[in-house]
Design a protein around this motif. Structure first.
Motif, PDB file in Angstrom:
ATOM      1  N   UNK A   1       4.468  -4.554  -7.502  1.00  9.12           N
ATOM      2  CA  UNK A   1       3.726  -4.441  -8.403  1.00  9.12           C
ATOM      3  C   UNK A   1       4.009  -3.802  -9.662  1.00  9.12           C
ATOM      4  N   UNK A   2       3.686  -4.201 -10.663  1.00 11.41           N
ATOM      5  CA  UNK A   2       4.054  -3.252 -11.856  1.00 11.41           C
ATOM      6  C   UNK A   2       3.733  -1.987 -11.969  1.00 11.41           C
ATOM      7  N   UNK A   3       4.530  -0.885 -12.317  1.00  9.32           N
ATOM      8  CA  UNK A   3       4.125   0.494 -11.771  1.00  9.32           C
ATOM      9  C   UNK A   3       2.847   0.828 -12.704  1.00  9.32           C
ATOM     10  N   UNK A   4       2.855   0.478 -13.956  1.00  7.92           N
ATOM     11  CA  UNK A   4       1.877   0.771 -14.771  1.00  7.92           C
ATOM     12  C   UNK A   4       0.160   0.308 -14.220  1.00  7.92           C
ATOM     13  N   UNK A   5       0.415  -0.852 -13.606  1.00  4.60           N
ATOM     14  CA  UNK A   5      -0.798  -1.429 -13.100  1.00  4.60           C
ATOM     15  C   UNK A   5      -0.910  -0.695 -11.673  1.00  4.60           C
ATOM     16  N   UNK A   6      -0.235  -0.151 -11.060  1.00  3.47           N
ATOM     17  CA  UNK A   6      -0.218   0.251  -9.980  1.00  3.47           C
ATOM     18  C   UNK A   6      -0.809   1.926 -10.091  1.00  3.47           C
ATOM     19  N   UNK A   7      -0.270   2.604 -11.010  1.00  4.31           N
ATOM     20  CA  UNK A   7      -0.703   4.151 -11.144  1.00  4.31           C
ATOM     21  C   UNK A   7      -1.309   4.294 -12.507  1.00  4.31           C
ATOM     22  N   UNK A   8      -1.208   3.643 -13.570  1.00  8.24           N
ATOM     23  CA  UNK A   8      -1.394   3.870 -15.027  1.00  8.24           C
ATOM     24  C   UNK A   8      -0.606   4.364 -15.559  1.00  8.24           C
ATOM     25  N   UNK A   9      -0.724   4.578 -17.008  1.00  7.21           N
ATOM     26  CA  UNK A   9       0.301   5.300 -17.780  1.00  7.21           C
ATOM     27  C   UNK A   9       0.587   6.680 -17.411  1.00  7.21           C
ATOM     28  N   UNK A  10       1.861   7.172 -17.363  1.00  9.17           N
ATOM     29  CA  UNK A  10       2.301   8.305 -17.207  1.00  9.17           C
ATOM     30  C   UNK A  10       2.439   9.447 -18.428  1.00  9.17           C
ATOM     31  N   UNK A  11       1.814  10.358 -18.556  1.00  7.78           N
ATOM     32  CA  UNK A  11       1.701  11.178 -19.592  1.00  7.78           C
ATOM     33  C   UNK A  11       2.333  12.604 -19.389  1.00  7.78           C
TER      34      UNK A  11
ATOM     35  N   UNK B   1      10.273 -23.551  10.077  1.00  2.18           N
ATOM     36  CA  UNK B   1      11.894 -23.451   9.674  1.00  2.18           C
ATOM     37  C   UNK B   1      11.423 -22.864   8.439  1.00  2.18           C
ATOM     38  N   UNK B   2      11.090 -21.754   8.446  1.00 10.01           N
ATOM     39  CA  UNK B   2      10.602 -21.000   6.949  1.00 10.01           C
ATOM     40  C   UNK B   2      11.726 -20.176   6.536  1.00 10.01           C
ATOM     41  N   UNK B   3      12.404 -20.538   5.368  1.00 10.56           N
ATOM     42  CA  UNK B   3      13.801 -19.680   5.055  1.00 10.56           C
ATOM     43  C   UNK B   3      13.457 -19.159   3.427  1.00 10.56           C
ATOM     44  N   UNK B   4      12.392 -19.491   2.830  1.00  8.50           N
ATOM     45  CA  UNK B   4      11.985 -18.845   1.807  1.00  8.50           C
ATOM     46  C   UNK B   4      10.715 -17.725   1.936  1.00  8.50           C
ATOM     47  N   UNK B   5      10.602 -16.680   1.569  1.00 10.35           N
ATOM     48  CA  UNK B   5       9.731 -15.906   1.938  1.00 10.35           C
ATOM     49  C   UNK B   5       8.946 -15.141   0.428  1.00 10.35           C
ATOM     50  N   UNK B   6       7.899 -14.585   0.616  1.00 10.21           N
ATOM     51  CA  UNK B   6       7.216 -14.372  -0.478  1.00 10.21           C
ATOM     52  C   UNK B   6       7.041 -12.955  -0.823  1.00 10.21           C
ATOM     53  N   UNK B   7       6.867 -12.759  -2.096  1.00 14.44           N
ATOM     54  CA  UNK B   7       6.698 -11.211  -2.661  1.00 14.44           C
ATOM     55  C   UNK B   7       5.193 -11.050  -2.888  1.00 14.44           C
ATOM     56  N   UNK B   8       4.741 -10.269  -1.672  1.00  8.98           N
ATOM     57  CA  UNK B   8       3.213 -10.299  -1.513  1.00  8.98           C
ATOM     58  C   UNK B   8       2.841  -9.065  -2.745  1.00  8.98           C
ATOM     59  N   UNK B   9       1.563  -9.202  -3.396  1.00  7.48           N
ATOM     60  CA  UNK B   9       0.972  -8.219  -4.337  1.00  7.48           C
ATOM     61  C   UNK B   9       0.908  -6.980  -3.455  1.00  7.48           C
ATOM     62  N   UNK B  10       1.630  -5.951  -4.036  1.00  7.53           N
ATOM     63  CA  UNK B  10       1.549  -4.558  -3.343  1.00  7.53           C
ATOM     64  C   UNK B  10       0.018  -4.178  -3.161  1.00  7.53           C
ATOM     65  N   UNK B  11      -0.819  -4.308  -4.386  1.00  3.42           N
ATOM     66  CA  UNK B  11      -2.102  -3.714  -4.336  1.00  3.42           C
ATOM     67  C   UNK B  11      -3.153  -4.673  -3.233  1.00  3.42           C
ATOM     68  N   UNK B  12      -2.630  -5.512  -2.918  1.00  5.93           N
ATOM     69  CA  UNK B  12      -3.485  -6.559  -1.931  1.00  5.93           C
ATOM     70  C   UNK B  12      -2.918  -6.578  -0.675  1.00  5.93           C
ATOM     71  N   UNK B  13      -1.976  -5.649  -0.500  1.00  7.30           N
ATOM     72  CA  UNK B  13      -0.854  -6.162   0.758  1.00  7.30           C
ATOM     73  C   UNK B  13      -1.610  -5.961   2.283  1.00  7.30           C
ATOM     74  N   UNK B  14      -2.833  -5.216   2.187  1.00  5.97           N
ATOM     75  CA  UNK B  14      -3.407  -4.974   3.416  1.00  5.97           C
ATOM     76  C   UNK B  14      -4.004  -6.136   3.896  1.00  5.97           C
TER      77      UNK B  14
END
Length: 387
Positions: free
Chosen positions: A296-306, A269-282
Motif C-alpha cells: 500500500x502507499x504509505x500516505x494512504x495507509x497512515x495519512x500525512x506525516x507532520x 501450475x501457478x508461477x505468477x503471484x499477486x501483490x495483495x492490497x495491504x489494507x484488505x489483506x484480511x
C-alpha cells in the motif's frame, strides 16, 4: 513460504571504534582489528612520528594513528567490494541494443561477500544499472514497470512516452537473470539437483521480480506467461501445484493492473503471484498460494506525516497492518515513503524495520544498505549514502 533469515550483528560489548564506524557484515569473517592489544596495534604507527615526552603529545599521535588505521580499513573494504564480479559488471555495463541484453564475462565471485537484505529496489529500471545495482547492494527484490505494445513486446518504463525499443523486460531482467542462474547452477555452488539462487552468502534466497502491469492486464498476461515459460521449464520459478508451494531461486509477483482473476485461474501450475492490497489483506481470498506481497502507499495507509515524526496513532496503524499481513504469511510492503528530509526518511525506515515490515521498499540503495544509518560520517567525510 519461508521468510529469508535475518542478519544481525551478534558481537557483544562493542568498542568505541566499532560504535564510530558501525559494523560492516562483509568483514564479519575477518579478525576485528579493534579487538587486538592497543599497544601492538599502535606500536608500529607511533614509531613513525618523533617521540614526545609529554603524555598529551603521545595521546595526539595515538589519535592520529587511530584515524590512519580507520582510513586503511575503509579503503581495504572498498577495494574488496570493488573486486566483486557484480561490481565488475556494473563498471562495464552498457544499455541493451539490437543484440539484446549486455553480455558480460562471468566471474565465480559474482556475489561473494554480499549479504542478502530485506529491501526492495523501487522503480529499479531508473537506476544507472538496472538489476545489478540492486543485487550488488544485497537487495533481493526489484521492480519493473511494463507496457504491452501492439507487436506484443513488453517495454520497461515508468511512463509510456519514455519507453524505448531496446529496454524490454527480457533485455533488462529476464535474460540477465537467466544468464546469472545458468552460470550459478553449473558451478560448485550447486547442491545435487537443487537449484541455487543469486547469492553465495545464502543460495536459498529467492530473488523477487515485482512486475507492474501499466496498461491492459488481461492482454499483457499471456505475453508475460510466454516470456517466463523458459524459466519455468528450468524449474527456476516459485510455483504452486494445487497442493504445495515450491520455492524457486526466482519469484515473480504481479502488481498494478495485474489481473487477480487470471492469477487464480491456473491452480495447478501457478508461477505468477499477486501483490495483495495491504489494507484488505484480511480478506480470505488472499493467501500464500496466490499472493506474495501485501502493499500500500504509505500516505494512504497512515495519512500525512507532520512535524518530522510518526504519531502514536500512525505507529499503531502500521503495527496492525504489518501483523495482519504476517498472519496471512504475506510480506507487508509500503511505497511512497518520505524521501526528504533525510532524518524523517531514516526514522520511517527504523520504525518499519523495528515493527518487522516484510520488505523495505527503498529508492536510495546506498543509504538503505549501509552498515549503520546513523553513523555514516567520519572526520567530516560522508562515506556512504546520499545524506
Amino acid at each position: 513460504m519461508t521468510s529469508p533469515p535475518r542478519y544481525r550483528d551478534n558481537e557483544n560489548d562493542p568498542s568505541e571504534d566499532q560504535m564510530r564506524l558501525g559494523h560492516d557484515s562483509t568483514s564479519a569473517a575477518h579478525p576485528r582489528w579493534y579487538r587486538r592489544d592497543p599497544q601492538r596495534l599502535w606500536g608500529g604507527c607511533l614509531r613513525c612520528w618523533p617521540s614526545s615526552k609529554s603524555s598529551m603529545g603521545r595521546e595526539k599521535r595515538r589519535r592520529l594513528c587511530r584515524w590512519v588505521m580507520i582510513a586503511i580499513v575503509i579503503l581495504t573494504l572498498v577495494g574488496v567490494i570493488a573486486g566483486l564480479g557484480l561490481r565488475h559488471i556494473i563498471e562495464h555495463w552498457r544499455e541493451p541494443d539490437d543484440d539484446g541484453a549486455y553480455k558480460f564475462e562471468w566471474r565465480d565471485d559474482f556475489s561473494r561477500d554480499i549479504t542478502p537484505k530485506n529491501c526492495h529496489s523501487h522503480n529499479d529500471y531508473w537506476r544507472r544499472v538496472p538489476l545489478y545495482d540492486a543485487l550488488a547492494a544485497g537487495c533481493f527484490s526489484v521492480e519493473a514497470d511494463i507496457w504491452l505494445t501492439d507487436d506484443n513486446k513488453l517495454l520497461v518504463s515508468h511512463l509510456w512516452r519514455s519507453t524505448t525499443k531496446h529496454r524490454t523486460l527480457r533485455s533488462l531482467y529476464l535474460d540477465p537473470l537467466t544468464n546469472i542462474l545458468d552460470k550459478r547452477n553449473v558451478t560448485l555452488a550447486s547442491e545435487g539437483t537443487k537449484e541455487v539462487g543469486v547469492f553465495d552468502a545464502d543460495p536459498t534466497v529467492s530473488t523477487i521480480v515485482l512486475i507492474d502491469f501499466k496498461n491492459d492486464g488481461h492482454k499483457t498476461w499471456p505475453i508475460l506467461l510466454d516470456q517466463l515459460q523458459s524459466l519455468r521449464d528450468r524449474d527456476w520459478l516459485t510455483y504452486y501445484d494445487g497442493d504445495v508451494l515450491h520455492q524457486g531461486p526466482l519469484t515473480i509477483v504481479g502488481t498494478g493492473n495485474a489481473p487477480f482473476d487470471l492469477v487464480q485461474q491456473n491452480s495447478s501450475n501457478r508461477f505468477i503471484f499477486f501483490d495483495a492490497p495491504l489494507l484488505l489483506v484480511s480478506d480470505e481470498q488472499y493467501n500464500t498460494t496466490n499472493s506474495y506481497y501485501a502493499s500500500v502507499e504509505m500516505k494512504k495507509a497512515i495519512g500525512p506525516i507532520w512535524l518530522n515524526k510518526l504519531s502514536a496513532k500512525q505507529v499503531n496503524k502500521l503495527v496492525g497492518q504489518i501483523q495482519a499481513a504476517g498472519a496471512k504469511g504475506l510480506k507487508s510492503r509500503y511505497w511512497g515513503e518520505p524521501r526528504w528530509p533525510i532524518s524523517l526518511r531514516d526514522k520511517v525506515w527504523f520504525k518499519l524495520t523495528e515493527l518487522g515490515v516484510g520488505m523495505l521498499s527503498v529508492d536510495d540503495l546506498v543509504s538503505a544498505t549501509r552498515w549503520n544509518w546513523d553513523w555514516c560520517v567520519v572526520a567530516g567525510l560522508a562515506l556512504c549514502g546520499n545524506s
